[in-house]
Design an enzyme around this catalytic site. Structure first.
Site, PDB file in Angstrom:
ATOM      1  N   HIS A   1       0.841  -1.202   0.000  1.00 40.54           N
ATOM      2  CA  HIS A   1       0.000   0.000   0.000  1.00 40.54           C
ATOM      3  C   HIS A   1       0.877   1.254   0.000  1.00 40.54           C
ATOM      4  O   HIS A   1       0.615   2.226  -0.708  1.00 40.54           O
ATOM      5  CB  HIS A   1      -0.906   0.023   1.243  1.00 40.54           C
ATOM      6  CG  HIS A   1      -1.915  -1.083   1.313  1.00 40.54           C
ATOM      7  ND1 HIS A   1      -2.071  -1.885   2.425  1.00 40.54           N
ATOM      8  CD2 HIS A   1      -2.823  -1.527   0.404  1.00 40.54           C
ATOM      9  CE1 HIS A   1      -3.048  -2.758   2.200  1.00 40.54           C
ATOM     10  NE2 HIS A   1      -3.514  -2.568   0.984  1.00 40.54           N
TER      11      HIS A   1
ATOM     12  N   ARG B   1      -2.224  -6.022  -8.445  1.00 41.45           N
ATOM     13  CA  ARG B   1      -1.133  -6.984  -8.245  1.00 41.45           C
ATOM     14  C   ARG B   1      -1.106  -8.064  -9.300  1.00 41.45           C
ATOM     15  O   ARG B   1      -0.073  -8.581  -9.658  1.00 41.45           O
ATOM     16  CB  ARG B   1      -1.276  -7.658  -6.872  1.00 41.45           C
ATOM     17  CG  ARG B   1      -0.903  -6.767  -5.722  1.00 41.45           C
ATOM     18  CD  ARG B   1      -1.380  -7.328  -4.415  1.00 41.45           C
ATOM     19  NE  ARG B   1      -2.840  -7.263  -4.350  1.00 41.45           N
ATOM     20  CZ  ARG B   1      -3.550  -7.582  -3.287  1.00 41.45           C
ATOM     21  NH1 ARG B   1      -2.945  -8.022  -2.208  1.00 41.45           N
ATOM     22  NH2 ARG B   1      -4.851  -7.475  -3.299  1.00 41.45           N
TER      23      ARG B   1
ATOM     24  N   SER C   1      -2.859  -7.953   2.829  1.00 44.41           N
ATOM     25  CA  SER C   1      -3.224  -7.785   4.241  1.00 44.41           C
ATOM     26  C   SER C   1      -3.704  -9.101   4.831  1.00 44.41           C
ATOM     27  O   SER C   1      -3.430  -9.408   5.994  1.00 44.41           O
ATOM     28  CB  SER C   1      -4.326  -6.739   4.382  1.00 44.41           C
ATOM     29  OG  SER C   1      -3.878  -5.485   3.949  1.00 44.41           O
TER      30      SER C   1
ATOM     31  N   LYS D   1     -18.381  -6.321   8.386  1.00 43.35           N
ATOM     32  CA  LYS D   1     -17.074  -6.954   8.249  1.00 43.35           C
ATOM     33  C   LYS D   1     -16.376  -6.936   9.609  1.00 43.35           C
ATOM     34  O   LYS D   1     -16.533  -5.986  10.376  1.00 43.35           O
ATOM     35  CB  LYS D   1     -16.227  -6.114   7.277  1.00 43.35           C
ATOM     36  CG  LYS D   1     -15.846  -6.850   5.990  1.00 43.35           C
ATOM     37  CD  LYS D   1     -15.087  -5.913   5.083  1.00 43.35           C
ATOM     38  CE  LYS D   1     -14.138  -6.637   4.179  1.00 43.35           C
ATOM     39  NZ  LYS D   1     -13.463  -5.730   3.241  1.00 43.35           N
TER      40      LYS D   1
HETATM   41  P1  ADP Z   1      -9.922  -3.797  -0.188  1.00 47.31           P
HETATM   42  O1  ADP Z   1     -10.534  -4.547   0.942  1.00 47.31           O
HETATM   43  O2  ADP Z   1     -10.692  -2.589  -0.608  1.00 47.31           O
HETATM   44  O3  ADP Z   1      -9.455  -4.622  -1.360  1.00 47.31           O
HETATM   45  P2  ADP Z   1      -7.171  -3.609   0.599  1.00 47.31           P
HETATM   46  O4  ADP Z   1      -6.709  -2.919   1.826  1.00 47.31           O
HETATM   47  O5  ADP Z   1      -6.958  -5.073   0.530  1.00 47.31           O
HETATM   48  O6  ADP Z   1      -8.655  -3.159   0.463  1.00 47.31           O
HETATM   49  O7  ADP Z   1      -6.479  -2.959  -0.675  1.00 47.31           O
HETATM   50  C1  ADP Z   1      -6.614  -1.605  -1.039  1.00 47.31           C
HETATM   51  C2  ADP Z   1      -5.971  -1.388  -2.403  1.00 47.31           C
HETATM   52  O8  ADP Z   1      -4.574  -1.661  -2.316  1.00 47.31           O
HETATM   53  C3  ADP Z   1      -6.496  -2.280  -3.510  1.00 47.31           C
HETATM   54  O9  ADP Z   1      -6.515  -1.549  -4.720  1.00 47.31           O
HETATM   55  C4  ADP Z   1      -5.473  -3.396  -3.594  1.00 47.31           C
HETATM   56  O10 ADP Z   1      -5.431  -3.975  -4.887  1.00 47.31           O
HETATM   57  C5  ADP Z   1      -4.214  -2.616  -3.299  1.00 47.31           C
HETATM   58  N1  ADP Z   1      -3.159  -3.475  -2.737  1.00 47.31           N
HETATM   59  C6  ADP Z   1      -3.265  -4.387  -1.770  1.00 47.31           C
HETATM   60  N2  ADP Z   1      -2.067  -4.987  -1.521  1.00 47.31           N
HETATM   61  C7  ADP Z   1      -1.183  -4.415  -2.380  1.00 47.31           C
HETATM   62  C8  ADP Z   1       0.202  -4.624  -2.656  1.00 47.31           C
HETATM   63  N3  ADP Z   1       0.923  -5.552  -2.030  1.00 47.31           N
HETATM   64  N4  ADP Z   1       0.766  -3.866  -3.603  1.00 47.31           N
HETATM   65  C9  ADP Z   1       0.027  -2.946  -4.279  1.00 47.31           C
HETATM   66  N5  ADP Z   1      -1.272  -2.719  -4.086  1.00 47.31           N
HETATM   67  C10 ADP Z   1      -1.890  -3.434  -3.155  1.00 47.31           C
END
Ligand code: ADP
Length: 161
Positions: free
Chosen positions: A19, A92, A134, A43
């Site tokens: 992120h 990703r 995450s 959630k």
């Molecule tokens: P959500 O529950 O909305 O998917 P996340 O917190 O999992 O929220 O992810 C938020 C954003 O960050 C999404 O666009 C996801 O694709 C991106 N993201 C998650 N992990 C990574 C990573 N390792 N590298 C780049 N982008 C990421």
């Protein structure tokens, strides 16, 4: 010129180095970036809203362009309230692509029906961070694994407290 304001929405449970990479690389594109922590009552999260606000804020304290906020409800409504015309998301892999494509199309339609144009901007993940999610970090943490290589030191101090 109107300010280019973007919203980076997500669960961020927790906020990872993946992120962080997306945020840092997007900064030259926007005048202001709001990291928007989704709070969905249906959630359950490993880290509550306070913890997510605290650890994300700790990472971007000196960055004047960044604001961190929690929100409920439609992402589109949050954008309108904050006069943001851009949504930022990370990609990703193809699974992310299919999922994100559907959401981006929905958000575009919802926003257009409200006469408010929102463009989703995607950044492709740096391969170095592409395997980080995450959910895997949470799984590791639950099972007593070491998560230090996936989240920043500032964040780690707060989520381990
Ligand atoms: P959500 O529950 O909305 O998917 P996340 O917190 O999992 O929220 O992810 C938020 C954003 O960050 C999404 O666009 C996801 O694709 C991106 N993201 C998650 N992990 C990574 C990573 N390792 N590298 C780049 N982008 C990421």
């Amino acid at each position: 010129m109107t300010k280019r304001i973007a919203v980076f929405p997500g669960s961020f449970d927790p906020f990872t180095k993946g992120h962080e990479d997306i945020v840092k690389r997007s900064l030259p594109l926007f005048d202001e970036l709001i990291i928007a922590i989704g709070v969905n009552s249906n959630k359950s999260y490993m880290y509550d809203t306070e913890s997510r606000l605290a650890h994300i804020n700790s990472m971007f304290e000196g960055e004047v362009k960044i604001r961190v906020e929690a929100y409920t409800g439609l992402t589109t409504s949050f954008c309108i309230k904050n006069e943001a015309r851009y949504l930022l998301r990370g990609l990703r892999n193809t699974t992310d692509f299919d999922f994100e494509k559907a959401i981006a199309e929905m958000n575009a339609r919802v926003s257009e029906s409200l006469d408010y144009k929102i463009e989703t901007v995607f950044l492709i993940t740096d391969p170095h961070y592409a395997a980080i999610s995450s959910s895997i970090v949470r799984e590791l943490k639950k099972n007593g694994g070491e998560i230090g290589q996936f989240v920043t030191n500032e964040a780690l101090l707060i989520i381990n407290a």
